[in-house]
Design an enzyme around this catalytic site. Sequence first.
Site, PDB file in Angstrom:
ATOM      1  N   ASN A  51     124.649   3.482 -42.038  1.00  0.00           N
ATOM      2  CA  ASN A  51     124.648   4.613 -42.959  1.00  0.00           C
ATOM      3  C   ASN A  51     124.402   5.933 -42.252  1.00  0.00           C
ATOM      4  O   ASN A  51     124.479   6.980 -42.847  1.00  0.00           O
ATOM      5  CB  ASN A  51     123.585   4.431 -44.047  1.00  0.00           C
ATOM      6  CG  ASN A  51     122.195   4.799 -43.563  1.00  0.00           C
ATOM      7  OD1 ASN A  51     121.817   4.453 -42.446  1.00  0.00           O
ATOM      8  ND2 ASN A  51     121.440   5.515 -44.363  1.00  0.00           N
ATOM      9  N   LEU A 112     106.463   5.160 -30.082  1.00  0.00           N
ATOM     10  CA  LEU A 112     105.489   5.914 -29.318  1.00  0.00           C
ATOM     11  C   LEU A 112     105.409   5.445 -27.864  1.00  0.00           C
ATOM     12  O   LEU A 112     105.329   6.241 -26.930  1.00  0.00           O
ATOM     13  CB  LEU A 112     104.132   5.755 -30.004  1.00  0.00           C
ATOM     14  CG  LEU A 112     102.931   6.431 -29.366  1.00  0.00           C
ATOM     15  CD1 LEU A 112     103.094   7.935 -29.440  1.00  0.00           C
ATOM     16  CD2 LEU A 112     101.646   6.001 -30.064  1.00  0.00           C
ATOM     17  N   CYS A 166      88.295  -8.803 -41.483  1.00  0.00           N
ATOM     18  CA  CYS A 166      87.759  -9.339 -42.728  1.00  0.00           C
ATOM     19  C   CYS A 166      88.457  -8.747 -43.949  1.00  0.00           C
ATOM     20  O   CYS A 166      88.566  -9.403 -44.986  1.00  0.00           O
ATOM     21  CB  CYS A 166      86.248  -9.133 -42.807  1.00  0.00           C
ATOM     22  SG  CYS A 166      85.786  -7.410 -42.729  1.00  0.00           S
TER      23      CYS A 166
END
Lengths: 649, 321
Positions: A51, A112, A166
Amino acid sequence: MDSQKQAIKGAKVLMVGAGGIGCELLKTLALSGFEDIHIIDMDTIEVSNLNRQFLFRQWHVGQSKAKVAREAVLKFRPHINITPYHANVKDPEFNIDFFKQFNVVLNGLDNLDARRHVNRICLAANVPLVESGTTGFLGQVTVHVKSKTECYECQPKPTPKTYPVCTITSTPSKFVHCIVWAKDLLFAKLFGDKNQENDLNVRSGDAASSSEHTEDVFERRLNEDPEQYGQRIYDHVFGYNIDAALANEETWRNRNRPKPIYIKDVMPDKPQQQNGNLDDNSVNGNSTVSAMPSLGLKNPQNIWSLLENTRIFLESLKLFLVKREKEIGNLTFDKDDQLAVEFVTAAANIRAASFGIPMQSLFEAKGIAGNIVHAVATTNAITAGLIVIEAIKILQSDATNYRMTYIVEHPLRKMLLMPVEPFEPNKSCYVCSETPLSLEINTNRSKLRDFVEKIVKNKLGMHSPSIMHGTSLIYEVGDDLEEDFANNYALNLEKFLSELPSPVTSGTVLTVEDFQQELSCSIYIKHREEFDEEKEPDGMLLTGWTPAPSNDDTRPISNGESSSNASKQLPGTQEDSDEISAVAADKEIALTGSKRKQSEISDVDGEVAISACTSGIKGSNQKPEEVDDNGDDDVVMLDENPCKKKRLQ
Amino acid sequence: MDGEELTAQETALYDRQIRVWGVDAQRRLSKSHILVSGMNGTVAEFCKNIVLAGVGSLTLMDDRLVTEEDLLANFLIRPDEKEFGGRSLAEFCCDSLREFNPMVRVSVEKGDLASFDGEFFDKFDAVVVARCSLAIKKVINAKCRKRSKGTQIAFYAVDCRDSCGEIFVDLQNYTYAQNSPDDCLLKYPSFEEAITVPWRTLPKRTTKLYFAMRVIESFEQAEGRNPGETSLADLPRVLVLRKELCEAQSLNESQIPVGLLERLLAGTREYPPVCAILGGILGQEVIKAISGKGDPLKNFFLFDVVDGKGVIEDISNPTET
Ligand SMILES: [Zn+2]
């Protein structure tokens, strides 16, 4: 104009990247009269490139971008020289001598890591670099000329976002947490390398006991029916594990309690009879295996119900087992792998449902899981035009007129394209000036491995580092290491810093070097006992690499430096949120006319994100100040630039 | 949701841009019809951008035969093709554009757009003209404005001279959604209305390029030249015209620097980086207008490589906005 033509005709330029910006750039360079263009890109063409990467066609899918781009441009400029390299710019063949042959390097990169690498080599080879990036309607072009302007890394770039383990394993609160769980834990556990460490069954509190108990839950039993296996996994991860976690009251004191989900709750009837028929899937390749058609789900924009997600989960898991059995054990998540996207979407949604987080469509989930960056052709075209304009100035050594230009979505001071004078090099930049860094670290509890991974590789962006303590080499990477050296380094990696053969303690100065990048820096080590889990998740703190002295501690550096928590982190998932904030910031500019948060666009096109970096502009009420609009050479100046600046030369 | 969903093929191809402007905008784009007249390098860039974006159809007009000059900034023409006699510039460009996106219908219309009657324009949502004289711009703009079918026809004129460029936009009465609860209504003047706004009423910091373009445009009109048929030899007479215009409009002549006029007169070739920039901005504006997403520019965009600024100027009578 004639001298300009000569300069262009005689120039040898290197383009890094033949993607969204690269296609536009190669076309504009060729039209502008450049006759010797080298182009490096390791990627092959994909459907979702078509595109905007207009040099490519459907029938090129799978071929080298650099090579196809060359052929396409030669059709309208047959007599120029374009040299393609289907390779990684970090390959050793592209060393400093290779870079030295060029008059200017033009980046159209999407990550990066490669940008930092090219920046360092350009500095070492003393070749000017024009850097660029786009996302959506935003874009940026900057000029980096050694000792004249700041280098790409003079302003620290946020490193990839990581999440506390966690949060991912036990207490997700955002959809992205569920995606990371589904992709990096569950998908990796079921289909990836079995030897990889995986925190899937680690829960805060009872990690040890549960991992023993469930070690073999994910193994498919001998002759186990794929559907039974799928249901067993489902009940284990969405039902049993949640029930087990709920047992730990402490965790839920200040949180909403999740709801365990078992197959029988979602599908009271026998699930296997409701699922699609495998035979419906006429298969002729991995990318075409899909669970959606057989379940009558077509539109990727729709949000599936819990029942639909459950069916997709079971169906896609079954399809992996039946149709792609050979790949199991070697799979990594790929955003272009339809079945993988379906599985991850469904798993993330079921987990989201369990934790009361709104579910998302496959389209959205794919964007998050694949770190897909928004991209349109127009911004890339404009960016390419601006790159060529700066490249031509560089070829004519027109240093007073170098500009960095921002392409903004909403006009800023009447401008859609806003030129700014480049900043001077940052004297405290460890890349382009030899400024030592300092590192606060617990030398008794941090291993050399932590230092190498979190600081040397992740923060300093080195690929083949060597680490010296005085004259003794404590670590080195290389293919040609002698065996006993290699063994020794491997042993060192697992040692605490203070227990290395030449102990690293408070006051030690380490020299870290990357020979390929010709980059060396010194790091002062400072022992510190405790670290804040929220603010200093690495358990160490690198300083010295700051834009400039500043008493404003809300600077975004700290965001980039430390955005997650805990001594362990999940790598990888780089969120699009930086990008969103950049766009939001841009809107803010338009609305208030005085608020400016500069969006530094660092990654593009397929990979990742932007960082809302305020290269020089901070706070809420600075605005670019225009210098006398009557002069013909007026430029926009940004006030309060910490690298106090200006006019080159 | 108006019932029609994008096909799987469209979703895969347009994935990255749907993430920018959304499915609804993509659907509107795929139903839109665009007309361009004058196939120069800037328009080639524009056409590439909107074909990639996935408009429904694109109609090209330019009956001229390909010359060496046309190859300079237009990547849609292959040099080996210019030998093939008899085919027009628009036909060559059409072949290339079709390859960019098989889902877009690209076609050629022969004839002189200014002489077409109004009904012809009804087929289009946006009309873009380039290499077009002052008089023709006015005529075509007026024809677009006269049509009163369900939706209005957006009109754009684009010019690229030397390393400078200008885009004019007329969206008539344009309503679009903003962040605020109320929709925002913009009233655009026609090209004729805009360029007759007295210069002394414009803000002091109005871009010099705007005035310089008007001087050159008037000069070509007075001399009966085609757009771009100028050279440095015309400078003395252009300076006379500058004086007349500035006196009539109470503008200090220094607002239209000689150096800028020289560049515009001599630099009749397009500068490819500027083509890319103008074609990009123009593409974005047409996409915004059709999709109804994003605030469109009103009503001039000007870019000059020398200062590097891409500036929006609102040139309209204050009473009409
Ligand atoms: Zn630097």
